[in-house]
Design an enzyme around this catalytic site. Structure first.
Site, PDB file in Angstrom:
ATOM      1  CB  SER A   1      -0.946   0.013   1.203  1.00  0.00           C
ATOM      2  OG  SER A   1      -0.219  -0.049   2.419  1.00  0.00           O
TER       3      SER A   1
ATOM      4  CG  ASP B   1      -3.347   6.308   6.321  1.00  0.00           C
ATOM      5  OD1 ASP B   1      -2.184   5.994   6.676  1.00  0.00           O
ATOM      6  OD2 ASP B   1      -3.907   5.787   5.332  1.00  0.00           O
TER       7      ASP B   1
ATOM      8  CG  HIS C   1      -0.386   4.283   4.164  1.00  0.00           C
ATOM      9  ND1 HIS C   1      -1.660   3.944   4.581  1.00  0.00           N
ATOM     10  CD2 HIS C   1       0.133   3.176   3.598  1.00  0.00           C
ATOM     11  CE1 HIS C   1      -1.900   2.679   4.282  1.00  0.00           C
ATOM     12  NE2 HIS C   1      -0.820   2.184   3.690  1.00  0.00           N
TER      13      HIS C   1
END
Length: 383
Positions: free
Chosen positions: A62, A348, A351
Protein backbone atom coordinates in the site's frame (compact mmCIF):
# COMPACT_ATOMS: atom_id res chain seq x y z
CA UNK A 1 4.16 1.15 26.77
CA UNK A 2 1.96 -1.59 25.34
CA UNK A 3 3.98 -3.85 23.09
CA UNK A 4 2.10 -5.83 20.41
CA UNK A 5 4.61 -8.61 20.92
CA UNK A 6 3.97 -8.75 24.63
CA UNK A 7 0.27 -8.03 24.65
CA UNK A 8 -1.67 -10.22 22.24
CA UNK A 9 -4.99 -9.12 23.70
CA UNK A 10 -4.32 -5.54 22.70
CA UNK A 11 -3.61 -6.60 19.14
CA UNK A 12 -6.63 -8.88 19.09
CA UNK A 13 -8.91 -5.99 20.08
CA UNK A 14 -7.23 -3.70 17.55
CA UNK A 15 -7.57 -6.31 14.81
CA UNK A 16 -11.24 -7.02 15.57
CA UNK A 17 -12.14 -3.34 15.76
CA UNK A 18 -10.30 -2.55 12.54
CA UNK A 19 -11.72 -5.55 10.71
CA UNK A 20 -15.30 -4.58 11.62
CA UNK A 21 -14.61 -1.05 10.42
CA UNK A 22 -13.21 -2.25 7.11
CA UNK A 23 -16.17 -4.59 6.62
CA UNK A 24 -18.44 -1.56 6.80
CA UNK A 25 -16.05 0.53 4.76
CA UNK A 26 -15.89 -1.89 1.86
CA UNK A 27 -19.61 -1.37 1.21
CA UNK A 28 -18.94 2.34 0.97
CA UNK A 29 -15.95 2.16 -1.35
CA UNK A 30 -17.63 -0.27 -3.71
CA UNK A 31 -20.02 2.56 -4.54
CA UNK A 32 -18.85 4.94 -7.28
CA UNK A 33 -16.56 7.51 -5.72
CA UNK A 34 -16.51 11.17 -6.61
CA UNK A 35 -13.31 12.38 -8.16
CA UNK A 36 -12.14 15.43 -6.30
CA UNK A 37 -9.76 17.71 -8.12
CA UNK A 38 -6.78 18.44 -5.92
CA UNK A 39 -3.75 20.62 -6.41
CA UNK A 40 -1.10 19.35 -8.82
CA UNK A 41 1.70 17.60 -6.99
CA UNK A 42 5.07 19.33 -6.97
CA UNK A 43 6.55 16.87 -9.43
CA UNK A 44 4.13 17.75 -12.23
CA UNK A 45 6.23 20.75 -13.23
CA UNK A 46 9.62 19.19 -12.51
CA UNK A 47 9.71 16.30 -14.96
CA UNK A 48 12.96 16.46 -16.97
CA UNK A 49 12.61 16.31 -20.72
CA UNK A 50 15.21 13.54 -21.02
CA UNK A 51 14.13 10.07 -19.91
CA UNK A 52 16.98 8.49 -17.97
CA UNK A 53 15.65 4.94 -18.35
CA UNK A 54 13.07 3.38 -20.67
CA UNK A 55 10.64 2.38 -17.92
CA UNK A 56 9.92 1.97 -14.21
CA UNK A 57 8.31 -1.25 -13.02
CA UNK A 58 6.93 -1.19 -9.47
CA UNK A 59 6.17 -4.06 -7.07
CA UNK A 60 5.03 -3.63 -3.50
CA UNK A 61 2.26 -2.90 -1.02
CA UNK A 62 0.00 0.00 0.00
CA UNK A 63 2.94 2.39 0.39
CA UNK A 64 3.21 2.45 -3.41
CA UNK A 65 -0.07 0.93 -4.65
CA UNK A 66 -1.72 3.37 -7.07
CA UNK A 67 -5.03 1.65 -7.72
CA UNK A 68 -4.61 -2.10 -8.16
CA UNK A 69 -6.91 -2.88 -5.25
CA UNK A 70 -9.74 -0.65 -6.47
CA UNK A 71 -11.69 -3.43 -8.18
CA UNK A 72 -10.67 -6.28 -5.90
CA UNK A 73 -12.99 -7.72 -3.21
CA UNK A 74 -10.59 -6.18 -0.72
CA UNK A 75 -10.90 -4.33 2.55
CA UNK A 76 -7.70 -2.41 1.78
CA UNK A 77 -8.73 0.43 -0.52
CA UNK A 78 -8.07 4.14 -0.86
CA UNK A 79 -10.17 5.13 -3.88
CA UNK A 80 -12.26 7.62 -1.95
CA UNK A 81 -11.89 11.18 -0.71
CA UNK A 82 -9.95 12.53 1.18
CA UNK A 83 -7.27 10.16 -0.20
CA UNK A 84 -5.78 12.01 -3.15
CA UNK A 85 -6.91 15.41 -1.88
CA UNK A 86 -3.60 16.92 -3.07
CA UNK A 87 -3.27 14.76 -6.17
CA UNK A 88 -4.31 16.19 -9.51
CA UNK A 89 -6.36 13.07 -10.35
CA UNK A 90 -8.15 13.00 -7.00
CA UNK A 91 -8.60 9.67 -5.18
CA UNK A 92 -6.99 7.09 -7.47
CA UNK A 93 -6.27 4.34 -4.97
CA UNK A 94 -3.04 5.84 -3.62
CA UNK A 95 -2.80 5.58 0.18
CA UNK A 96 -1.68 9.17 0.46
CA UNK A 97 -2.92 12.73 0.18
CA UNK A 98 -0.84 12.97 -2.99
CA UNK A 99 2.30 11.44 -4.44
CA UNK A 100 3.75 8.12 -3.39
CA UNK A 101 7.49 7.58 -3.25
CA UNK A 102 7.58 5.92 -6.68
CA UNK A 103 5.59 8.78 -8.24
CA UNK A 104 8.38 11.16 -7.32
CA UNK A 105 11.05 8.70 -8.48
CA UNK A 106 9.30 8.45 -11.86
CA UNK A 107 9.40 12.25 -12.14
CA UNK A 108 13.07 12.35 -11.23
CA UNK A 109 13.80 9.74 -13.90
CA UNK A 110 12.01 11.85 -16.49
CA UNK A 111 9.17 9.36 -16.86
CA UNK A 112 5.41 9.87 -16.72
CA UNK A 113 3.63 8.43 -13.70
CA UNK A 114 3.30 4.73 -14.46
CA UNK A 115 -0.23 3.27 -14.53
CA UNK A 116 -1.52 0.54 -12.25
CA UNK A 117 -1.57 -2.94 -13.76
CA UNK A 118 -5.36 -2.95 -13.45
CA UNK A 119 -5.58 -0.06 -15.94
CA UNK A 120 -2.43 -0.38 -18.06
CA UNK A 121 -2.95 -1.06 -21.76
CA UNK A 122 -1.50 -0.29 -25.15
CA UNK A 123 1.50 2.02 -25.28
CA UNK A 124 1.03 2.90 -21.58
CA UNK A 125 3.10 -0.15 -20.61
CA UNK A 126 6.19 1.06 -22.49
CA UNK A 127 7.11 3.47 -19.68
CA UNK A 128 6.41 0.90 -16.98
CA UNK A 129 3.62 -0.56 -14.88
CA UNK A 130 2.81 -0.49 -11.17
CA UNK A 131 1.86 -3.96 -9.85
CA UNK A 132 1.79 -3.03 -6.14
CA UNK A 133 -1.16 -4.08 -4.02
CA UNK A 134 -2.26 -2.96 -0.55
CA UNK A 135 -1.95 -5.71 2.10
CA UNK A 136 0.44 -7.71 -0.11
CA UNK A 137 3.56 -9.34 1.23
CA UNK A 138 6.53 -11.49 0.37
CA UNK A 139 4.57 -14.47 1.73
CA UNK A 140 1.34 -15.40 -0.03
CA UNK A 141 -0.54 -15.80 3.26
CA UNK A 142 0.29 -12.26 4.41
CA UNK A 143 -2.65 -9.83 4.51
CA UNK A 144 -5.42 -12.41 4.28
CA UNK A 145 -7.36 -10.50 6.96
CA UNK A 146 -8.00 -7.91 4.24
CA UNK A 147 -9.22 -10.59 1.82
CA UNK A 148 -8.37 -9.56 -1.75
CA UNK A 149 -4.75 -8.53 -2.42
CA UNK A 150 -2.02 -9.41 -4.92
CA UNK A 151 1.01 -11.04 -3.24
CA UNK A 152 4.49 -10.53 -4.66
CA UNK A 153 4.47 -13.91 -6.41
CA UNK A 154 1.31 -12.94 -8.29
CA UNK A 155 2.69 -9.49 -9.06
CA UNK A 156 5.65 -11.17 -10.76
CA UNK A 157 3.27 -13.33 -12.79
CA UNK A 158 1.38 -10.19 -13.82
CA UNK A 159 4.64 -8.65 -15.00
CA UNK A 160 5.38 -11.75 -17.02
CA UNK A 161 2.03 -11.30 -18.73
CA UNK A 162 2.89 -7.69 -19.58
CA UNK A 163 6.03 -8.76 -21.43
CA UNK A 164 4.00 -10.07 -24.38
CA UNK A 165 2.41 -6.65 -24.87
CA UNK A 166 5.76 -4.87 -24.64
CA UNK A 167 7.36 -7.32 -27.09
CA UNK A 168 4.63 -6.72 -29.65
CA UNK A 169 4.88 -2.94 -29.38
CA UNK A 170 8.68 -2.83 -29.48
CA UNK A 171 8.82 -5.21 -32.44
CA UNK A 172 10.69 -8.20 -31.14
CA UNK A 173 12.41 -10.03 -28.32
CA UNK A 174 15.77 -8.35 -28.84
CA UNK A 175 14.33 -4.88 -28.36
CA UNK A 176 12.38 -6.13 -25.36
CA UNK A 177 15.56 -7.46 -23.76
CA UNK A 178 17.36 -4.15 -24.29
CA UNK A 179 14.50 -2.09 -22.88
CA UNK A 180 13.84 -4.29 -19.84
CA UNK A 181 17.55 -4.57 -19.10
CA UNK A 182 17.90 -0.78 -18.92
CA UNK A 183 14.67 -0.21 -16.97
CA UNK A 184 14.48 0.14 -13.19
CA UNK A 185 12.56 -2.35 -11.07
CA UNK A 186 11.45 -0.85 -7.75
CA UNK A 187 10.39 -3.34 -5.08
CA UNK A 188 9.00 -2.36 -1.68
CA UNK A 189 8.01 -5.46 0.26
CA UNK A 190 8.10 -6.72 3.85
CA UNK A 191 6.06 -4.30 5.97
CA UNK A 192 2.85 -6.32 5.75
CA UNK A 193 4.70 -9.53 6.52
CA UNK A 194 5.15 -8.01 9.96
CA UNK A 195 2.07 -5.80 10.48
CA UNK A 196 -0.42 -8.14 8.82
CA UNK A 197 1.14 -11.49 9.55
CA UNK A 198 3.77 -11.88 12.27
CA UNK A 199 2.18 -9.39 14.68
CA UNK A 200 -1.40 -10.50 14.11
CA UNK A 201 -2.94 -12.81 16.74
CA UNK A 202 -4.87 -14.82 14.13
CA UNK A 203 -1.58 -15.95 12.55
CA UNK A 204 0.54 -18.76 14.00
CA UNK A 205 3.74 -17.32 12.53
CA UNK A 206 4.96 -15.76 15.77
CA UNK A 207 4.63 -19.10 17.53
CA UNK A 208 6.62 -20.85 14.82
CA UNK A 209 9.55 -18.46 14.35
CA UNK A 210 11.72 -16.15 16.37
CA UNK A 211 12.24 -12.68 14.93
CA UNK A 212 15.58 -13.71 13.42
CA UNK A 213 14.15 -16.93 11.97
CA UNK A 214 11.24 -15.07 10.41
CA UNK A 215 13.57 -12.49 8.87
CA UNK A 216 15.64 -15.31 7.37
CA UNK A 217 12.51 -16.98 6.02
CA UNK A 218 11.37 -13.73 4.40
CA UNK A 219 14.70 -12.84 2.84
CA UNK A 220 15.27 -16.36 1.49
CA UNK A 221 11.90 -16.19 -0.27
CA UNK A 222 12.60 -12.61 -1.33
CA UNK A 223 15.88 -13.63 -2.99
CA UNK A 224 14.11 -16.38 -4.89
CA UNK A 225 11.43 -13.99 -6.13
CA UNK A 226 13.94 -11.36 -7.20
CA UNK A 227 15.92 -14.01 -9.06
CA UNK A 228 12.74 -14.87 -10.95
CA UNK A 229 12.49 -11.24 -12.06
CA UNK A 230 16.14 -11.37 -13.08
CA UNK A 231 15.45 -14.46 -15.17
CA UNK A 232 12.66 -12.50 -16.89
CA UNK A 233 15.17 -9.88 -17.98
CA UNK A 234 15.33 -7.38 -15.09
CA UNK A 235 18.83 -6.08 -14.32
CA UNK A 236 18.48 -2.83 -12.37
CA UNK A 237 16.76 -3.24 -9.00
CA UNK A 238 15.90 -0.79 -6.22
CA UNK A 239 14.79 -2.50 -3.00
CA UNK A 240 13.16 -0.43 -0.26
CA UNK A 241 13.80 -1.73 3.24
CA UNK A 242 11.12 -1.91 5.93
CA UNK A 243 10.53 1.39 7.71
CA UNK A 244 10.21 2.34 11.37
CA UNK A 245 7.01 0.37 12.01
CA UNK A 246 7.02 0.88 15.77
CA UNK A 247 6.42 4.61 15.33
CA UNK A 248 3.44 4.64 12.96
CA UNK A 249 0.17 6.04 14.41
CA UNK A 250 -1.48 2.60 14.45
CA UNK A 251 1.21 1.33 16.84
CA UNK A 252 1.46 4.59 18.80
CA UNK A 253 -2.29 4.39 19.49
CA UNK A 254 -1.72 1.19 21.45
CA UNK A 255 0.67 2.88 23.87
CA UNK A 256 -0.71 4.74 26.88
CA UNK A 257 1.90 7.47 26.43
CA UNK A 258 1.95 7.40 22.60
CA UNK A 259 5.52 6.13 22.53
CA UNK A 260 7.21 4.23 19.73
CA UNK A 261 7.20 0.49 20.34
CA UNK A 262 10.87 -0.48 20.56
CA UNK A 263 10.07 -4.20 20.32
CA UNK A 264 8.40 -3.71 16.96
CA UNK A 265 11.27 -1.54 15.73
CA UNK A 266 13.83 -4.13 16.83
CA UNK A 267 11.81 -6.81 15.08
CA UNK A 268 12.55 -5.37 11.63
CA UNK A 269 16.30 -4.92 12.24
CA UNK A 270 17.26 -8.45 11.13
CA UNK A 271 15.10 -8.21 8.01
CA UNK A 272 16.78 -5.02 6.87
CA UNK A 273 20.24 -6.37 7.74
CA UNK A 274 19.57 -9.60 5.84
CA UNK A 275 18.13 -7.71 2.86
CA UNK A 276 21.24 -5.53 2.65
CA UNK A 277 23.44 -8.63 2.74
CA UNK A 278 21.19 -10.23 0.12
CA UNK A 279 21.94 -7.27 -2.18
CA UNK A 280 25.66 -8.02 -1.93
CA UNK A 281 25.04 -11.68 -2.70
CA UNK A 282 22.78 -11.03 -5.68
CA UNK A 283 25.17 -8.44 -7.13
CA UNK A 284 27.99 -10.97 -6.87
CA UNK A 285 26.13 -14.00 -8.20
CA UNK A 286 23.78 -12.70 -10.92
CA UNK A 287 25.82 -11.57 -13.96
CA UNK A 288 24.95 -8.06 -15.11
CA UNK A 289 22.58 -7.36 -12.21
CA UNK A 290 22.80 -4.24 -10.08
CA UNK A 291 20.79 -4.25 -6.86
CA UNK A 292 20.38 -1.18 -4.64
CA UNK A 293 19.10 -1.26 -1.05
CA UNK A 294 17.30 1.79 0.34
CA UNK A 295 17.58 2.17 4.11
CA UNK A 296 14.08 3.57 4.61
CA UNK A 297 14.29 2.90 8.34
CA UNK A 298 17.29 5.20 8.78
CA UNK A 299 15.87 7.90 6.52
CA UNK A 300 12.55 7.92 8.36
CA UNK A 301 14.21 7.75 11.76
CA UNK A 302 16.33 10.79 10.92
CA UNK A 303 13.23 12.78 10.05
CA UNK A 304 11.43 11.72 13.23
CA UNK A 305 14.50 12.60 15.30
CA UNK A 306 14.94 16.00 13.63
CA UNK A 307 11.44 17.00 12.46
CA UNK A 308 11.85 20.78 12.67
CA UNK A 309 14.94 20.71 10.46
CA UNK A 310 12.72 19.28 7.72
CA UNK A 311 9.81 21.59 8.45
CA UNK A 312 7.58 19.07 10.26
CA UNK A 313 5.82 19.79 13.53
CA UNK A 314 3.47 16.78 13.94
CA UNK A 315 5.16 13.37 14.10
CA UNK A 316 2.94 11.32 16.39
CA UNK A 317 -0.49 11.28 14.77
CA UNK A 318 -2.12 10.89 11.39
CA UNK A 319 -3.49 13.82 9.43
CA UNK A 320 -6.63 11.78 8.75
CA UNK A 321 -7.83 9.07 11.11
CA UNK A 322 -9.92 8.24 14.15
CA UNK A 323 -9.11 7.76 17.83
CA UNK A 324 -5.89 8.08 19.78
CA UNK A 325 -3.08 9.45 17.58
CA UNK A 326 -5.62 9.36 14.72
CA UNK A 327 -4.42 5.80 14.41
CA UNK A 328 -7.11 3.51 15.82
CA UNK A 329 -9.08 3.67 12.58
CA UNK A 330 -7.73 4.81 9.26
CA UNK A 331 -9.10 7.70 7.20
CA UNK A 332 -12.88 7.45 6.77
CA UNK A 333 -14.71 8.29 3.53
CA UNK A 334 -15.23 12.06 3.23
CA UNK A 335 -13.63 12.69 6.61
CA UNK A 336 -12.13 16.16 6.95
CA UNK A 337 -8.34 15.81 7.17
CA UNK A 338 -5.95 18.22 8.84
CA UNK A 339 -5.44 21.49 7.02
CA UNK A 340 -1.67 21.80 7.62
CA UNK A 341 -0.71 18.67 5.74
CA UNK A 342 2.78 19.97 4.96
CA UNK A 343 3.62 19.85 8.67
CA UNK A 344 2.50 16.22 9.20
CA UNK A 345 4.75 13.19 8.79
CA UNK A 346 1.88 10.70 8.69
CA UNK A 347 -1.18 10.90 6.50
CA UNK A 348 -3.21 8.12 8.13
CA UNK A 349 -2.74 5.27 10.60
CA UNK A 350 -0.12 3.53 8.46
CA UNK A 351 1.08 5.74 5.62
CA UNK A 352 3.22 8.88 5.27
CA UNK A 353 2.14 12.15 3.71
CA UNK A 354 3.06 13.16 0.19
CA UNK A 355 5.72 15.49 1.56
CA UNK A 356 7.53 12.62 3.29
CA UNK A 357 7.19 10.42 0.20
CA UNK A 358 8.79 13.10 -1.96
CA UNK A 359 11.54 13.66 0.61
CA UNK A 360 12.41 9.95 0.82
CA UNK A 361 12.43 9.66 -2.96
CA UNK A 362 14.86 12.57 -3.32
CA UNK A 363 17.12 11.20 -0.59
CA UNK A 364 17.17 7.83 -2.36
CA UNK A 365 17.78 9.38 -5.76
CA UNK A 366 20.97 11.28 -4.97
CA UNK A 367 21.87 10.17 -1.44
CA UNK A 368 25.11 8.64 -0.13
CA UNK A 369 25.81 4.94 0.35
CA UNK A 370 24.58 5.14 3.94
CA UNK A 371 21.10 5.70 2.48
CA UNK A 372 21.19 4.05 -0.94
CA UNK A 373 23.61 1.10 -0.96
CA UNK A 374 25.93 0.57 -2.76
CA UNK A 375 24.89 3.34 -5.21
CA UNK A 376 21.91 5.68 -5.45
CA UNK A 377 19.08 5.58 -7.97
CA UNK A 378 20.55 8.28 -10.19
CA UNK A 379 23.83 6.39 -10.45
CA UNK A 380 21.94 3.18 -11.16
CA UNK A 381 20.03 4.85 -13.99
CA UNK A 382 23.26 5.99 -15.68
CA UNK A 383 24.79 2.49 -15.69
Amino acid sequence: MISPMANGASFAFSFTFTFVFFFILVVVVWMPCAVVEGQPADGESRRPRQEMVPALFVFGDSLIDNGNNNNLPSLAKANYYPYGIDFRGGPTGRFSNGYTMVDEIAELLGLPLVPPFSEASGSDVLHGVNYASAAAGILDITGRNFMGRIPFNQQIENFQGTLDSITTQLGGVDRLSQSIGRSIFFVGMGSNDYLNNYLMPNYVTRNQYTGQQFASLLVDEYARQLTTLYNLGARKFVLAGVGILGCIPSILAQSLNSSCDLDVNKLVFPFNANARSMVDGLNANLPGARFVFLDVYSMFNHVLSNPTSYGFSVVDRGCCGVGRNAGQLTCLPFQTPCTERESYVFWDAFHPTERINVLLARMSFTGPASIAYPINIQQLAFL
